[in-house]
Design a protein around this motif. Structure first.
Motif, short mmCIF file in Angstrom:
data_model
loop_
_atom_site.label_atom_id
_atom_site.label_comp_id
_atom_site.label_asym_id
_atom_site.label_seq_id
_atom_site.Cartn_x
_atom_site.Cartn_y
_atom_site.Cartn_z
N SER A 226 1.01 3.77 -3.13
CA SER A 226 0.66 5.17 -2.86
C SER A 226 1.80 6.11 -3.25
CB SER A 226 0.33 5.37 -1.38
OG SER A 226 -0.77 4.60 -1.02
N MET A 227 3.00 5.71 -2.93
CA MET A 227 4.16 6.52 -3.27
C MET A 227 4.31 6.62 -4.80
SD MET A 227 8.17 5.91 -2.29
CE MET A 227 8.24 4.45 -3.30
N PHE B 232 3.78 1.94 -11.50
CA PHE B 232 2.43 1.87 -10.94
C PHE B 232 1.49 1.13 -11.88
CE2 PHE B 232 -1.89 3.46 -10.51
CZ PHE B 232 -2.12 3.23 -9.16
N LEU C 289 1.96 6.23 -7.04
CA LEU C 289 0.83 7.03 -7.54
C LEU C 289 1.12 8.52 -7.36
CD1 LEU C 289 -2.11 6.85 -8.66
CD2 LEU C 289 -2.86 6.96 -6.29
N PHE C 290 1.57 8.88 -6.19
CA PHE C 290 1.84 10.28 -5.88
C PHE C 290 3.00 10.81 -6.72
CE2 PHE C 290 3.57 13.65 -3.05
CZ PHE C 290 2.45 14.46 -3.03
N SER D 185 0.84 -1.21 0.00
CA SER D 185 0.00 0.00 0.00
C SER D 185 0.87 1.25 0.00
CB SER D 185 -0.93 0.02 1.20
OG SER D 185 -1.82 -1.07 1.15
N PHE D 186 1.90 1.25 0.83
CA PHE D 186 2.82 2.38 0.86
C PHE D 186 3.50 2.56 -0.50
CE2 PHE D 186 7.20 3.90 1.34
CZ PHE D 186 6.95 5.17 1.82
N ALA E 230 -0.17 -2.04 -9.94
CA ALA E 230 -1.54 -1.93 -9.43
C ALA E 230 -2.44 -3.06 -9.94
CB ALA E 230 -2.12 -0.55 -9.75
#
Length: 174
Positions: free
Chosen positions: A89-90, A107, A92-93, A85-86, A111
């Motif tokens: 998220s990283m 990603f 994606l950001f 998840s981290f 994903a």
């Protein structure tokens, strides 16, 4: 500019214009589609066709793999989910907020693969809880493979659209 220079310019080290990225994408989805719970799909065809020992081997191997997957999840599942998840998220950001193309590319690989992994964890749980065997197991594996291929087709389509958009917007072909 000569043809060799044009081709070298076209296939540079950026992710979406790099041939190796597309080879990795194809190989990943090919592997995810062929191996369901780590069991090669050709075993399902042989088990359906020949039954007997082939079906016993398939039942044994799928149950071993499913129990092992669930055992790993029971022991480290929280940490694995937190880490993934981290990481997602990283990526994606970094990829879509800061525009880092490499993060976007990773990603778009990870994903959908995580969605397939989540489906396979559920599948492994159903196999063990319901002790699915025989023809029902072959049907369940085929269904899981179909969903994997569907997710893969959507993923490759979205990734190729995004990659074309990136390449055209950055002027790779101009």
């Amino acid at each position: 500019m000569d043809l060799g220079g044009r081709i070298f310019e076209l296939i540079d080290m950026r992710s979406f214009s790099n041939l190796w990225y597309w080879i990795v994408l194809a190989a990943m989805w090919s592997s995810l589609s062929h191996f369901v719970l780590g069991v090669p799909y050709d075993m399902v065809g042989r088990a359906r066709k020949h039954a007997g020992q082939e079906m016993d081997d398939l039942n044994a191997l799928v149950h071993i793999k499913a129990r092992r997957m669930l055992m790993v999840y029971d022991r480290a599942g929280t940490w694995i989910v937190a880490g993934l998840s981290f990481t997602l998220s990283m990526l994606l950001f970094l990829g879509f907020w800061f525009g880092l193309e490499f993060a976007q590319a990773v990603f778009l690989l990870m994903a959908p693969a995580m969605i397939v992994t989540f489906l396979r964890m559920q599948f492994a749980g159903r196999i063990i809880d319901n002790t699915i065997q025989g023809t029902a197991l072959c049907d369940a594996i085929t269904r899981n493979r179909f969903y994997t291929q569907l997710i893969g087709m959507i993923s490759v389509f979205v990734t190729s659209l995004w990659g074309m958009y990136q390449n055209l917007s950055l002027g790779v072909f101009g």
